[in-house]
Design a protein around this motif. Structure first.
Motif, PDB file in Angstrom:
ATOM      1  N   CYS A 171      38.111 -45.168 -55.205  1.00 48.76           N
ATOM      2  CA  CYS A 171      36.927 -45.930 -54.850  1.00 48.76           C
ATOM      3  C   CYS A 171      36.853 -47.184 -55.712  1.00 48.76           C
ATOM      4  O   CYS A 171      36.877 -47.107 -56.940  1.00 48.76           O
ATOM      5  CB  CYS A 171      35.678 -45.074 -55.067  1.00 48.76           C
ATOM      6  N   ALA A 174      34.321 -49.170 -55.780  1.00 48.68           N
ATOM      7  CA  ALA A 174      32.946 -49.414 -56.194  1.00 48.68           C
ATOM      8  C   ALA A 174      32.641 -48.752 -57.537  1.00 48.68           C
ATOM      9  O   ALA A 174      32.048 -49.367 -58.412  1.00 48.68           O
ATOM     10  CB  ALA A 174      31.987 -48.918 -55.123  1.00 48.68           C
ATOM     11  N   CYS A 175      33.054 -47.505 -57.697  1.00 53.70           N
ATOM     12  CA  CYS A 175      32.725 -46.786 -58.925  1.00 53.70           C
ATOM     13  C   CYS A 175      33.974 -46.358 -59.693  1.00 53.70           C
ATOM     14  O   CYS A 175      33.883 -45.649 -60.679  1.00 53.70           O
ATOM     15  CB  CYS A 175      31.846 -45.565 -58.616  1.00 53.70           C
ATOM     16  N   CYS A 220      29.609 -42.209 -54.955  1.00 47.72           N
ATOM     17  CA  CYS A 220      28.594 -43.229 -54.745  1.00 47.72           C
ATOM     18  C   CYS A 220      28.326 -43.488 -53.270  1.00 47.72           C
ATOM     19  O   CYS A 220      27.412 -44.221 -52.924  1.00 47.72           O
ATOM     20  CB  CYS A 220      28.998 -44.529 -55.438  1.00 47.72           C
TER      21      CYS A 220
HETATM   22 ZN    ZN Z   1      32.532 -44.627 -55.422  1.00 49.52          ZN
END
Ligand code: ZN
Length: 54
Positions: free
Chosen positions: A8, A10-11, A34
């Motif tokens: 991921c 994003a996180c 997330c």
């Molecule tokens: Zn994530």
């Protein structure tokens, strides 16, 4: 069922997912951490590693 490893963006989490072929083609996968869809599949390490000595 084959396992796929995803990361991921994003996180910054790496996770494994078992998908059907249809789900895999549609790339409808979300991060379990997330919920972001900014995930991409990692290359299978076991098939990528080739140790050839020449
Ligand atoms: Zn994530």
């Amino acid at each position: 069922m084959p396992h796929y490893e995803y990361h991921c963006d994003a996180c910054d989490t790496t996770f494994n997912a078992t998908l059907t072929l249809r789900e895999h083609e549609e790339e409808r996968l979300r991060c379990p951490q997330c919920g972001s869809e900014k995930v991409h599949q990692l290359v299978s390490t076991f098939s990528a590693v080739t140790s050839k000595k020449s």
